[in-house]
Design a protein around this motif. Structure first.
Motif, PDB file in Angstrom:
ATOM      1  N   ARG A  99       1.103  -1.355   0.036  1.00 51.53           N
ATOM      2  CA  ARG A  99       0.005   0.220   0.026  1.00 51.53           C
ATOM      3  C   ARG A  99       0.882   1.046   0.195  1.00 51.53           C
ATOM      4  O   ARG A  99       1.811   1.850   0.606  1.00 51.53           O
ATOM      5  CB  ARG A  99      -0.739   0.069   1.086  1.00 51.53           C
ATOM      6  CG  ARG A  99      -1.626  -0.922   0.875  1.00 51.53           C
ATOM      7  CD  ARG A  99      -2.784  -1.353   2.683  1.00 51.53           C
ATOM      8  NE  ARG A  99      -3.354  -1.937   2.442  1.00 51.53           N
ATOM      9  CZ  ARG A  99      -4.944  -1.772   3.283  1.00 51.53           C
ATOM     10  NH1 ARG A  99      -4.624  -1.725   4.881  1.00 51.53           N
ATOM     11  NH2 ARG A  99      -5.036  -3.480   3.484  1.00 51.53           N
ATOM     12  N   VAL A 141     -13.451  -5.295  -3.174  1.00 47.10           N
ATOM     13  CA  VAL A 141     -12.377  -4.653  -2.262  1.00 47.10           C
ATOM     14  C   VAL A 141     -11.310  -3.843  -2.800  1.00 47.10           C
ATOM     15  O   VAL A 141     -10.318  -3.757  -2.149  1.00 47.10           O
ATOM     16  CB  VAL A 141     -11.370  -6.279  -0.584  1.00 47.10           C
ATOM     17  CG1 VAL A 141     -12.800  -6.153  -0.026  1.00 47.10           C
ATOM     18  CG2 VAL A 141     -11.339  -6.714  -1.651  1.00 47.10           C
ATOM     19  N   CYS A 142     -11.287  -3.853  -4.090  1.00 44.86           N
ATOM     20  CA  CYS A 142     -10.313  -2.994  -5.195  1.00 44.86           C
ATOM     21  C   CYS A 142     -10.920  -2.436  -5.113  1.00 44.86           C
ATOM     22  O   CYS A 142     -11.864  -1.939  -6.098  1.00 44.86           O
ATOM     23  CB  CYS A 142     -10.427  -4.277  -5.932  1.00 44.86           C
ATOM     24  SG  CYS A 142      -9.741  -5.952  -6.418  1.00 44.86           S
ATOM     25  N   ALA A 143      -9.749  -0.826  -5.151  1.00 39.87           N
ATOM     26  CA  ALA A 143     -10.037   0.696  -5.757  1.00 39.87           C
ATOM     27  C   ALA A 143      -9.737  -0.030  -6.688  1.00 39.87           C
ATOM     28  O   ALA A 143      -9.131  -0.096  -7.421  1.00 39.87           O
ATOM     29  CB  ALA A 143      -9.469   1.026  -4.249  1.00 39.87           C
ATOM     30  N   ASP A 146      -5.904   0.504  -7.508  1.00 41.75           N
ATOM     31  CA  ASP A 146      -5.596  -0.578  -7.547  1.00 41.75           C
ATOM     32  C   ASP A 146      -4.999  -1.589  -7.630  1.00 41.75           C
ATOM     33  O   ASP A 146      -5.598  -2.205  -9.666  1.00 41.75           O
ATOM     34  CB  ASP A 146      -7.009  -1.737  -5.859  1.00 41.75           C
ATOM     35  CG  ASP A 146      -6.743  -0.419  -5.002  1.00 41.75           C
ATOM     36  OD1 ASP A 146      -5.659  -0.070  -4.719  1.00 41.75           O
ATOM     37  OD2 ASP A 146      -7.406  -0.975  -4.157  1.00 41.75           O
ATOM     38  N   ARG A 174      -9.134  -4.364  -9.672  1.00 40.58           N
ATOM     39  CA  ARG A 174     -10.791  -5.222  -9.725  1.00 40.58           C
ATOM     40  C   ARG A 174     -10.627  -5.893 -11.164  1.00 40.58           C
ATOM     41  O   ARG A 174     -11.822  -6.765 -10.677  1.00 40.58           O
ATOM     42  CB  ARG A 174     -12.297  -3.603  -9.388  1.00 40.58           C
ATOM     43  CG  ARG A 174     -13.422  -3.646  -9.975  1.00 40.58           C
ATOM     44  CD  ARG A 174     -14.350  -2.351  -9.541  1.00 40.58           C
ATOM     45  NE  ARG A 174     -13.937  -2.106  -8.337  1.00 40.58           N
ATOM     46  CZ  ARG A 174     -14.167  -0.095  -7.881  1.00 40.58           C
ATOM     47  NH1 ARG A 174     -14.767  -0.062  -9.350  1.00 40.58           N
ATOM     48  NH2 ARG A 174     -13.962  -0.125  -6.885  1.00 40.58           N
ATOM     49  N   THR A 204     -15.147  -2.810   1.113  1.00 41.80           N
ATOM     50  CA  THR A 204     -14.587  -1.989   0.730  1.00 41.80           C
ATOM     51  C   THR A 204     -13.480  -2.219   0.364  1.00 41.80           C
ATOM     52  O   THR A 204     -12.738  -2.551   0.933  1.00 41.80           O
ATOM     53  CB  THR A 204     -15.099  -0.994   2.523  1.00 41.80           C
ATOM     54  OG1 THR A 204     -14.839  -1.415   2.955  1.00 41.80           O
ATOM     55  CG2 THR A 204     -16.638  -0.569   2.071  1.00 41.80           C
ATOM     56  N   PRO A 205     -13.110  -1.330   0.050  1.00 38.16           N
ATOM     57  CA  PRO A 205     -10.831  -1.557  -0.348  1.00 38.16           C
ATOM     58  C   PRO A 205     -10.298  -1.162   1.654  1.00 38.16           C
ATOM     59  O   PRO A 205     -11.081  -0.780   2.236  1.00 38.16           O
ATOM     60  CB  PRO A 205     -11.055  -0.481  -1.008  1.00 38.16           C
ATOM     61  CG  PRO A 205     -12.574   0.432  -1.887  1.00 38.16           C
ATOM     62  CD  PRO A 205     -12.937   0.170  -0.461  1.00 38.16           C
ATOM     63  N   TYR A 206      -9.570  -1.440   1.132  1.00 38.20           N
ATOM     64  CA  TYR A 206      -8.431  -1.483   2.160  1.00 38.20           C
ATOM     65  C   TYR A 206      -9.547  -2.041   3.166  1.00 38.20           C
ATOM     66  O   TYR A 206      -8.816  -1.638   4.321  1.00 38.20           O
ATOM     67  CB  TYR A 206      -7.536  -0.578   2.254  1.00 38.20           C
ATOM     68  CG  TYR A 206      -7.911   0.451   1.115  1.00 38.20           C
ATOM     69  CD1 TYR A 206      -6.784  -0.214   0.324  1.00 38.20           C
ATOM     70  CD2 TYR A 206      -7.752   1.586   0.627  1.00 38.20           C
ATOM     71  CE1 TYR A 206      -5.896   0.088  -1.332  1.00 38.20           C
ATOM     72  CE2 TYR A 206      -7.739   1.675  -0.566  1.00 38.20           C
ATOM     73  CZ  TYR A 206      -6.770   1.340  -1.697  1.00 38.20           C
ATOM     74  OH  TYR A 206      -6.655   2.200  -2.728  1.00 38.20           O
TER      75      TYR A 206
END
Length: 307
Positions: A99, A141-143, A146, A174, A204-206
């Motif tokens: 990250r 969970v992938c923005a 990402d 994603r 949700t992401p992260y």
């Protein structure tokens, strides 16, 4: 996404996202990293039959070195020092495992993590002939910013030496997750429970370490869910890479060499198979320089036989 509908790439975050230029520069840095990669690792004394084990034995160390080198290349992704309080940090048991983040005071919670990279290494001479890693993160969970990044690697002396990176596979995290689920549920030619997927609890992401952020197959006796390369996701990339010369010889021939040893063949069988591979290389039009390298490498491999 509706069942049966093939996913499409989004081309990353929106153009008006404040950090879009950073995202683009990080991708450029990832592609530049192989030519500027440095590591203190060096491999020697490995038998031919053990070379196939290097991906699992060294994969984590290679990936850690990639993160270190990415931070060293800060001038490529942060040329003006706008993100000087941020750095790429490797995480354990969480998605994504790298990250770009900060712990500096005064930074809004929404800006503490700017983007993530799910980082995978692949030993180019592994006997599977394609990456065998599993990628199970849920699309939820992938923005948009990402990435899934796979760095193929080998040794600079082929069967010994320091690891060197090859050009990476860089994909939207994603899209990779959606493609994996689409392959499992719609492209394998199975139906019902065999095609079912249990979606992750995290949405949700992260996510935090304690959250369930991976999708799972309802039925997966072979533990193949998540092997994105098997779904044809990386086929064009892998085929192109295996044509790349390693010490003058396409990588696919190196794989053929090493499989001979892994199969536990006798000395006579090894000699016969080596001659077959050489004949195939000649038919494929390998250059004179390549054939000279081919013969030198065969001699090195014969030495390994006698160890």
């Amino acid at each position: 996404m509706p069942a049966g509908v093939a996913p499409a790439r989004s081309n990353g975050p929106e153009s008006d996202w404040p950090h879009r230029p950073l995202y683009d520069r990080v991708i450029d840095a990832l592609h530049a990293l192989p030519s500027r990669f440095h590591t203190a690792l060096r491999i020697a004394g490995i038998s031919a039959t053990d070379l196939f084990t290097l991906n699992s034995a060294l994969g984590a160390a290679i990936e850690a070195s990639v993160v270190e080198n990415l931070n060293i290349l800060r001038e490529l992704w942060d040329p003006n020092g706008k993100y000087d309080v941020y750095s790429f940090v490797r995480q354990a048991q969480v998605f994504p495992d790298v990250r770009l983040q900060t712990t500096a005071p005064g930074i809004p919670e929404s800006d503490r993590i700017l983007m993530g990279i799910e980082l995978k290494g692949w030993f180019i001479l592994s006997k599977e002939g394609e990456p065998s890693f599993r990628y199970k993160a849920s699309p939820q969970v992938c923005a948009p910013q990402d990435l899934l990044v796979v760095f193929p690697w080998g040794l600079d002396e082929v069967i010994s030496g320091a690891p060197r990176l090859m050009r990476p596979f860089v994909e939207e995290a994603r899209f990779a997750a959606e493609h994996r689920n689409h392959y499992w549920s719609s492209m394998r030619g199975v139906e019902g429970e065999d095609a079912g997927i249990k979606l992750a609890e995290a949405v949700t992401p992260y996510p935090n370490k304690g959250q369930r952020f991976n999708d799972e197959a309802v039925k997966d006796g072979g533990k193949n869910f998540g092997r994105v390369a098997r779904g044809g996701f990386m086929t064009e990339f892998v085929n192109g890479l295996l044509e790349q010369p390693v010490s003058g010889i396409p990588a696919k021939h190196w794989q053929g060499f090493l499989k001979i040893f892994a199969e536990g063949a006798s000395g006579d069988d090894i000699e016969r198979k080596l001659r077959t591979i050489r004949a195939q290389a000649e038919e494929a039009g390998l250059t004179a320089t390549g054939m000279e390298a081919f013969d030198r490498i065969q001699e090195a491999l014969r030495e390994l036989i006698s160890r």
